[in-house]
Design a protein around this motif. Structure first.
Motif, PDB file in Angstrom:
ATOM      1  N   HIS A  51       0.693  -1.165  -0.068  1.00 40.34           N
ATOM      2  CA  HIS A  51      -0.062  -0.052  -0.025  1.00 40.34           C
ATOM      3  C   HIS A  51       0.775   1.361   0.091  1.00 40.34           C
ATOM      4  CE1 HIS A  51      -3.444   2.523   0.714  1.00 40.34           C
ATOM      5  NE2 HIS A  51      -2.956   3.026   1.811  1.00 40.34           N
ATOM      6  N   TYR A  52       0.544   2.139  -0.840  1.00 43.24           N
ATOM      7  CA  TYR A  52       1.229   3.465  -0.901  1.00 43.24           C
ATOM      8  C   TYR A  52       0.741   4.326   0.012  1.00 43.24           C
ATOM      9  CZ  TYR A  52       3.841   1.954  -5.178  1.00 43.24           C
ATOM     10  OH  TYR A  52       4.539   1.114  -6.038  1.00 43.24           O
ATOM     11  N   LYS A  53       1.513   4.907   1.013  1.00 39.36           N
ATOM     12  CA  LYS A  53       1.157   5.939   1.931  1.00 39.36           C
ATOM     13  C   LYS A  53       1.794   7.369   1.893  1.00 39.36           C
ATOM     14  CE  LYS A  53      -0.952   6.682   5.916  1.00 39.36           C
ATOM     15  NZ  LYS A  53      -2.266   7.017   6.080  1.00 39.36           N
ATOM     16  N   ALA A  54       1.101   8.221   1.922  1.00 41.81           N
ATOM     17  CA  ALA A  54       1.410   9.732   1.938  1.00 41.81           C
ATOM     18  C   ALA A  54       1.067  10.416   3.148  1.00 41.81           C
ATOM     19  CB  ALA A  54       1.267  10.236   0.571  1.00 41.81           C
ATOM     20  N   ARG A  55       2.029  11.120   3.788  1.00 41.08           N
ATOM     21  CA  ARG A  55       1.590  11.523   5.015  1.00 41.08           C
ATOM     22  C   ARG A  55       1.991  13.040   5.033  1.00 41.08           C
ATOM     23  NH1 ARG A  55      -1.077   9.596   9.007  1.00 41.08           N
ATOM     24  NH2 ARG A  55      -0.294   7.573   8.929  1.00 41.08           N
ATOM     25  N   LEU A  56       1.063  13.977   5.344  1.00 38.37           N
ATOM     26  CA  LEU A  56       1.702  15.373   5.597  1.00 38.37           C
ATOM     27  C   LEU A  56       2.191  15.701   6.920  1.00 38.37           C
ATOM     28  CD1 LEU A  56       1.915  18.151   4.080  1.00 38.37           C
ATOM     29  CD2 LEU A  56      -0.249  18.799   5.178  1.00 38.37           C
ATOM     30  N   VAL A  57       3.408  16.184   6.920  1.00 39.51           N
ATOM     31  CA  VAL A  57       4.104  16.206   8.173  1.00 39.51           C
ATOM     32  C   VAL A  57       4.543  17.644   8.347  1.00 39.51           C
ATOM     33  CG1 VAL A  57       6.066  15.491   9.684  1.00 39.51           C
ATOM     34  CG2 VAL A  57       4.824  13.975   8.313  1.00 39.51           C
ATOM     35  N   ALA A  58       4.293  18.332   9.711  1.00 41.57           N
ATOM     36  CA  ALA A  58       4.579  19.649   9.691  1.00 41.57           C
ATOM     37  C   ALA A  58       6.011  19.529  10.323  1.00 41.57           C
ATOM     38  CB  ALA A  58       3.804  20.341  11.013  1.00 41.57           C
ATOM     39  N   LYS A  59       6.752  20.664   9.925  1.00 43.72           N
ATOM     40  CA  LYS A  59       8.131  20.647  10.277  1.00 43.72           C
ATOM     41  C   LYS A  59       8.301  21.594  11.670  1.00 43.72           C
ATOM     42  CE  LYS A  59      10.069  20.987   5.590  1.00 43.72           C
ATOM     43  NZ  LYS A  59      10.952  21.429   4.754  1.00 43.72           N
ATOM     44  N   GLY A  60       7.783  20.728  12.529  1.00 46.77           N
ATOM     45  CA  GLY A  60       7.674  20.929  14.065  1.00 46.77           C
ATOM     46  C   GLY A  60       9.140  21.617  14.642  1.00 46.77           C
TER      47      GLY A  60
END
Length: 175
Positions: A51-60
């Motif tokens: 399964h291809y997974k993309a996650r939007l991640v904040a540059k905390g």
């Protein structure tokens, strides 16, 4: 996005973006003056099942303590507690159920006012210069884990569970 799998990555991004919108993670607002705006990036992964997974991640790492966040601590169940519970369940022949929450961090409400850049590749026409005012915690924020834990804690207490004294990550329900 220049790979042969670009369509699969784009579909994974769309699924993540749709989850963010469905959870009302942010509202678009004009870019505020004299206010830090947190950047973000897409993180891609191919799961063990293909399964291809993309996650939007904040540059905390760009967040400033005292302005963008105050507390970050979130309890986690100790390994010994999990080991004990599994062993006890085996002895008593209990059924064990596992649950995975796909967008767990998106359940935590933010207390601070945090602005984030719009995700790359997802422009809203007519609002190109707007930014996201975050309403929910998002992966990468310093306080994301804590906010998620506070929400889970309140939900479990509302259902009648009690947090154990010996391990803040373990709750019990007595009938």
């Amino acid at each position: 996005m220049k790979s042969p799998d670009a369509d699969k990555w784009r579909a994974a991004e769309k699924a993540e973006y749709d989850s963010l919108m469905e959870n009302k993670t942010w509202v678009l607002v004009p870019r505020p003056k004299d206010c830090q705006v947190v950047a973000n990036c897409w993180v891609y992964n191919i799961k063990h099942n293909g399964h291809y997974k993309a996650r939007l991640v904040a540059k905390g790492f760009t967040q400033v303590w005292g302005e963008d966040y105050h507390e970050t601590f979130s309890p986690v169940a100790r390994f010994e507690s999990i080991h004990y519970l599994l062993a006890h369940a085996a002895l008593e022949d209990w059924d064990i159920e596992f649950m995975d929450v796909k967008t767990t961090f998106l359940n935590g409400n933010l207390e601070e006012e945090i602005y984030m850049e719009k995700p790359e590749g997802w422009v809203v026409h007519g609002k190109e210069d707007y930014v996201c005012l975050l309403k929910k915690a998002i992966y990468g924020l310093k306080q994301a884990s804590r906010q998620c834990n506070l929400k889970i804690h309140k939900s479990l207490l509302d259902l009648g569970f009690t947090r154990t004294y010996s391990d803040a990550g373990v709750y019990v329900y007595r009938r």
